[in-house]
Design an enzyme around this catalytic site. Structure first.
Site, PDB file in Angstrom:
ATOM      1  N   HIS A   1       2.398  -6.553   6.769  1.00  0.00           N
ATOM      2  CA  HIS A   1       1.954  -5.106   7.648  1.00  0.00           C
ATOM      3  C   HIS A   1       3.243  -5.157   8.530  1.00  0.00           C
ATOM      4  O   HIS A   1       3.405  -6.323   9.436  1.00  0.00           O
ATOM      5  CB  HIS A   1       0.807  -5.109   8.240  1.00  0.00           C
TER       6      HIS A   1
ATOM      7  N   GLU B   1      -5.617   3.642   4.034  1.00  0.00           N
ATOM      8  CA  GLU B   1      -6.158   4.124   5.171  1.00  0.00           C
ATOM      9  C   GLU B   1      -7.285   4.949   4.719  1.00  0.00           C
ATOM     10  O   GLU B   1      -7.880   5.254   6.122  1.00  0.00           O
ATOM     11  CB  GLU B   1      -5.090   5.122   5.644  1.00  0.00           C
TER      12      GLU B   1
ATOM     13  N   HIS C   1       0.256   4.395  13.519  1.00  0.00           N
ATOM     14  CA  HIS C   1      -0.469   5.676  13.690  1.00  0.00           C
ATOM     15  C   HIS C   1       0.018   6.614  14.790  1.00  0.00           C
ATOM     16  O   HIS C   1      -0.602   7.463  15.180  1.00  0.00           O
ATOM     17  CB  HIS C   1      -1.982   5.236  13.853  1.00  0.00           C
TER      18      HIS C   1
ATOM     19  N   HIS D   1       3.795   2.276   5.498  1.00  0.00           N
ATOM     20  CA  HIS D   1       3.611   2.089   3.958  1.00  0.00           C
ATOM     21  C   HIS D   1       4.870   2.454   3.137  1.00  0.00           C
ATOM     22  O   HIS D   1       5.043   1.861   2.076  1.00  0.00           O
ATOM     23  CB  HIS D   1       2.468   2.776   3.491  1.00  0.00           C
TER      24      HIS D   1
ATOM     25  N   ASP E   1       0.918  -1.382  -0.021  1.00  0.00           N
ATOM     26  CA  ASP E   1       0.089   0.057  -0.107  1.00  0.00           C
ATOM     27  C   ASP E   1       0.789   1.142   0.031  1.00  0.00           C
ATOM     28  O   ASP E   1       1.861   1.239   0.451  1.00  0.00           O
ATOM     29  CB  ASP E   1      -0.747   0.062   1.226  1.00  0.00           C
TER      30      ASP E   1
ATOM     31  N   CYS F   1       2.318   4.112   9.319  1.00  0.00           N
ATOM     32  CA  CYS F   1       1.727   3.087   9.331  1.00  0.00           C
ATOM     33  C   CYS F   1       2.595   2.094   8.442  1.00  0.00           C
ATOM     34  O   CYS F   1       2.143   0.720   8.082  1.00  0.00           O
ATOM     35  CB  CYS F   1       0.197   2.982   8.757  1.00  0.00           C
TER      36      CYS F   1
HETATM   37  C1  LIG Z   1      -3.276  -1.538   9.449  1.00  0.00           C
HETATM   38  C2  LIG Z   1      -4.233  -0.230   9.899  1.00  0.00           C
HETATM   39  O1  LIG Z   1      -3.911   0.660  10.654  1.00  0.00           O
HETATM   40  N1  LIG Z   1      -5.157  -0.145   9.170  1.00  0.00           N
HETATM   41  C3  LIG Z   1      -6.166   0.965   9.507  1.00  0.00           C
HETATM   42  C4  LIG Z   1      -7.363   0.912   8.388  1.00  0.00           C
HETATM   43  C5  LIG Z   1      -8.309   2.135   8.379  1.00  0.00           C
HETATM   44  C6  LIG Z   1      -9.541   1.416   7.733  1.00  0.00           C
HETATM   45  C7  LIG Z   1     -10.612   2.661   7.954  1.00  0.00           C
HETATM   46  N2  LIG Z   1     -10.144   4.078   7.261  1.00  0.00           N
HETATM   47  C8  LIG Z   1     -11.050   2.880   9.188  1.00  0.00           C
HETATM   48  O2  LIG Z   1     -10.846   4.159   9.864  1.00  0.00           O
HETATM   49  O3  LIG Z   1     -11.907   2.056   9.570  1.00  0.00           O
HETATM   50  C9  LIG Z   1      -6.811   0.857  10.561  1.00  0.00           C
HETATM   51  O4  LIG Z   1      -7.284   1.832  11.263  1.00  0.00           O
HETATM   52  O5  LIG Z   1      -6.975  -0.242  11.162  1.00  0.00           O
END
Ligand SMILES: CC(=O)N[C@@H](CCC[C@H](N)C(=O)O)C(=O)O
Length: 380
Positions: free
Chosen positions: A157, A131, A352, A99, A72, A97
């Site tokens: 990941h 994201e 994050h 990427h 990603d 994250c």
């Molecule tokens: C691995 C990771 O951190 N993925 C994000 C994916 C976000 C999905 C969507 N934008 C949401 O906020 O539900 C995560 O927050 O898990």
């Protein structure tokens, strides 16, 4: 100590780290990746783009199957607070994250197979907007991918909590179903000194935040893990003005589609109750929804066995538990058997977080692991 190759990929990671871009706006990122791909031997490569994404077909010598690898591309709206000399050059945005590492590892694997032909075909997918709002589902359906659709697909990941050299995964569900959640409340503004002449949406929003958590604690089976997180709350304009509007932004995580439906039904009931109780109006938007990441049991078990039996000198394997993270890679796995795994990057701050500093030593680990795995698969 890193090898010459890994120093090259460390620099690539650092270059990418400096140009984090939001979903479907990864223009500099796409160009950087395309420039690197163009520097590889081209005789067996075919490069396509789809919006800000990239597809690379690597032709096999006598192909019997096609394997896919996905990375990603997008960054996050987080002001970077690392100690890096190569911080983001885009204020307010950061690769928080991993990427940047995901893309670098993808390039490393691609580079290996551009130089070293194997029997089977490969499709490399550099995907935008993981994201949000989600690039996997539309990319799966794009014309450019159809004749390059893999028979199996893999991705990884970064995992801050695991040491470098660790690979963790499991058959079956690995990541949760997700749904974004945006709730807007509209009351009546007014002077702070005359609350009885207004309808305060700050207090309504605060009440709703608390009520939403009763869904997880009172309406969902405690053994059926679920999450509602309200990550952002906005309301009002000034300390002496009663807020006419308030907005909650969050995300829902469940391990089953049925529970997601149940949670959303309860959210709607509670929001209707806030409307009645506070004589206000409310709207709900669920934004992007991701499928669970479901690792194909057979393919994943075979990978786990291969890692533990043949890579034990370089890799410590851990059978992981499910996680409440989301990943739109789940859409790929809904259609194509394969797996995602966690890659240890040994850093104290989590995904994050503005201080996330994943270890760059994990780049070589992942490139070596996946080039060996795909070479093994293409020689079976
Ligand atoms: C691995 C990771 O951190 N993925 C994000 C994916 C976000 C999905 C969507 N934008 C949401 O906020 O539900 C995560 O927050 O898990």
């Amino acid at each position: 100590m890193t090898t010459i190759a890994s120093n090259r990929f460390v620099q690539i990671r650092r270059d990418l780290h400096q140009i984090p871009e939001p979903g479907f706006q990864e223009f500099k990122t796409q160009q950087y990746l395309l420039d690197y791909i163009a520097s590889l031997p081209q005789e067996r490569l075919e490069v396509r783009t789809w919006r800000t994404g990239i597809l690379v077909n690597v032709k096999g010598t006598a192909p019997e199957r096609r394997y896919g690898y996905r990375a990603d591309m997008d960054g996050l709206p987080i002001p970077e607070d690392t100690g890096y000399e190569f911080k983001s050059t885009h204020p307010g945005f950061m690769h928080a994250c991993g990427h940047d590492l995901h893309m670098t590892i993808g390039l490393g694997i691609l580079s290996h197979f551009a130089h070293h032909a194997i029997r089977d075909d490969l499709t490399f997918i550099f995907q935008p907007a993981e994201e949000g709002p989600g690039g996997a589902k539309p990319m799966l359906e794009c014309e450019e991918l159809q004749d390059l659709m893999p028979d199996e697909i893999f991705g990884l990941h970064i995992a801050p909590e695991y040491p470098v050299g660790t690979v963790a995964t499991k058959p079956g569900i690995l990541f949760a179903n997700t749904s974004e959640l945006f709730i807007d409340l509209k009351g009546k503004g007014g002077h702070a000194a005359f609350p009885h002449k207004a309808n305060d949406m700050v207090i309504a929003a605060c009440q709703l935040v608390g009520q939403l958590q009763t869904i997880i604690s009172r309406n969902v089976d405690p053994l059926d893990s679920s999450v509602i997180t309200i990550g952002k709350i906005e309301g009002g304009t000034k300390q002496n003005i009663i807020a006419e509007n308030a907005r909650l932004e969050g995300t829902i995580r469940t391990f089953s589609a049925e529970t997601m439906t149940r949670v959303k039904a309860r959210i709607e009931a509670l929001v209707r109750g806030i409307e009645a109780g506070f004589e206000c109006s409310a709207s709900i938007d669920y934004g992007s929804n991701y499928r669970q990441v479901f690792n194909d049991p057979q393919v994943t078990s075979e990978f786990m066995t291969w890692v533990q039996e043949t890579q034990q000198d370089a890799i410590q394997f851990i059978e992981s538990k499910e996680a409440m993270t989301g990943e739109d890679f789940g859409y790929f796995l809904e259609r194509i058997p394969g797996f995602m795994f966690w890659l240890g990057v040994d850093t104290p701050y989590g995904l994050h977080h503005a201080k996330l500093e994943p270890s760059e030593n994990a780049i070589d680990t992942a490139i070596q692991l996946m080039t060996r795995y795909l070479t093994w698969r293409a020689s079976k």
